[in-house]
Design a protein around this motif. Structure first.
Motif, PDB file in Angstrom:
ATOM      1  N   LEU A   1       0.345  -1.168  -0.433  1.00 32.79           N
ATOM      2  CA  LEU A   1       0.001  -0.573   0.106  1.00 32.79           C
ATOM      3  C   LEU A   1       0.949   1.402   0.162  1.00 32.79           C
ATOM      4  N   ARG A   2       0.538   2.084  -1.344  1.00 35.63           N
ATOM      5  CA  ARG A   2       1.546   3.334  -1.564  1.00 35.63           C
ATOM      6  C   ARG A   2       0.793   4.047  -1.982  1.00 35.63           C
ATOM      7  N   GLY A   3       0.716   5.954  -1.827  1.00 39.24           N
ATOM      8  CA  GLY A   3      -0.179   6.389  -2.487  1.00 39.24           C
ATOM      9  C   GLY A   3       0.095   6.957  -4.033  1.00 39.24           C
ATOM     10  N   PHE A   4       0.028   7.497  -4.312  1.00 40.11           N
ATOM     11  CA  PHE A   4       1.267   7.843  -5.828  1.00 40.11           C
ATOM     12  C   PHE A   4       1.797   8.469  -5.619  1.00 40.11           C
ATOM     13  N   THR A   5       2.620   9.889  -4.833  1.00 42.72           N
ATOM     14  CA  THR A   5       3.443  10.391  -4.669  1.00 42.72           C
ATOM     15  C   THR A   5       4.258   8.725  -3.843  1.00 42.72           C
TER      16      THR A   5
ATOM     17  N   TYR B   1      -1.861  10.513   1.981  1.00 43.51           N
ATOM     18  CA  TYR B   1      -1.024   9.236   2.992  1.00 43.51           C
ATOM     19  C   TYR B   1       0.206  10.164   4.248  1.00 43.51           C
ATOM     20  N   HIS B   2       1.334  10.757   3.248  1.00 43.99           N
ATOM     21  CA  HIS B   2       2.116  11.523   4.141  1.00 43.99           C
ATOM     22  C   HIS B   2       1.377  12.330   5.628  1.00 43.99           C
ATOM     23  N   THR B   3       0.113  13.307   4.785  1.00 42.38           N
ATOM     24  CA  THR B   3      -0.637  13.693   6.347  1.00 42.38           C
ATOM     25  C   THR B   3      -1.422  13.278   6.885  1.00 42.38           C
ATOM     26  N   LEU B   4      -1.706  11.892   6.338  1.00 41.21           N
ATOM     27  CA  LEU B   4      -2.840  10.796   7.445  1.00 41.21           C
ATOM     28  C   LEU B   4      -1.709  10.596   8.286  1.00 41.21           C
ATOM     29  N   ARG B   5      -0.738  10.296   8.008  1.00 40.80           N
ATOM     30  CA  ARG B   5       0.184   9.516   8.794  1.00 40.80           C
ATOM     31  C   ARG B   5       0.893  10.385   9.482  1.00 40.80           C
TER      32      ARG B   5
ATOM     33  N   VAL C   1      -1.989   8.187  11.712  1.00 41.89           N
ATOM     34  CA  VAL C   1      -2.847   6.772  11.363  1.00 41.89           C
ATOM     35  C   VAL C   1      -1.848   6.098  10.123  1.00 41.89           C
ATOM     36  N   ARG C   2      -2.375   4.422  10.980  1.00 45.20           N
ATOM     37  CA  ARG C   2      -1.176   2.662  10.384  1.00 45.20           C
ATOM     38  C   ARG C   2      -2.020   1.956   9.622  1.00 45.20           C
TER      39      ARG C   2
END
Length: 248
Positions: free
Chosen positions: A76-80, A158-162, A167-168
């Protein structure tokens, strides 16, 4: 035979033997080297162009373009993060960012009350300046208050959520299908009208089994492909890899 030649050229591109901008052998040169007809050599080059690995310029020849971005569906990885891992520079253009009231479908998928505030984030995702995908994400503001004020043209979701919300991410359910691009998607992705795009709908779940986002992405089929790796143990047990019907 033409497919074997096409695969041989693709392998040279993946290995780095052929790089972006390199001039490929002509039909005649390929025909002589592989001892095939010019028609077969032409089919190989056409297949390479149709797959997004090459482009032609009249009077100059056929050149290598960038290979497709591949998303490993086992991670699981975001586009960035995915784009950076491929050695490309990611960027985003925000097309829409606003707050709406959750309808019954969003409320069910984000596990919030109907009418709860939800951020809609719609972005054009680019790699090295080339449009790759149109992405629409829904995030609950009950769970992530204030996230709607983030500048997602510069920040990774995703970076913001983490980093801001701790967030995990544990897993995600995805549905993958091929659809015809809308007129707007064709213009944004710089592809011909009604070209097929790879549509990926994702519902991401935390380690606490809480949904954090619902995202629908439309990827260019000529520049993107998804690789799915299924553990052997899963196959032996006959488990379903992805849940279906969670979002449409």
């Amino acid at each position: 035979m033409y497919y074997q030649i096409q695969r041989a050229l693709m392998e040279k591109i993946h290995s780095g033997e052929l790089r972006r901008g390199d001039l490929l052998a002509s039909e005649g040169e390929l025909a002589r080297f592989y001892q095939v007809s010019r028609v077969t050599a032409r089919q190989a080059l056409q297949g390479l162009k149709a797959s997004g690995y090459a482009f032609s310029q009249r009077g100059r020849g056929t050149f290598v373009t960038k290979s497709k971005i591949e998303e490993q569906q086992s991670q699981l990885r975001g586009f960035t993060e995915e784009t950076m891992q491929r050695g490309m520079v990611p960027s985003s253009r925000v097309l829409e960012q606003r707050v709406v009231d959750a309808n019954s479908e969003l409320a069910e998928n984000l596990e919030v009350q109907v009418g709860a505030p939800v951020m809609i984030l719609r972005r054009l995702r680019l790699a090295d300046g080339t449009p790759m995908a149109v992405e629409k994400t829904y995030v609950s503001l009950v769970q992530f208050p204030g996230i709607e004020r983030t500048n997602f043209a510069e920040q990774s979701l995703y970076h913001t959520l983490r980093e801001q919300f701790g967030v995990r991410v544990a897993w995600a359910a995805e549905a993958i299908e091929v659809l015809a691009a809308t007129r707007e998607e064709s213009e944004l992705l710089d592809i011909p009208a009604k070209t097929s795009v790879l549509s990926i709908s994702r519902n991401t779940i935390t380690a606490e089994q809480t949904p954090i986002e619902v995202t629908v992405s439309r990827y260019r089929g000529d520049r993107y492909r998804a690789l799915i790796r299924i553990p052997a143990a899963t196959i032996h047990r006959g488990e379903r890899v992805y849940e279906e019907g969670y979002f449409a």
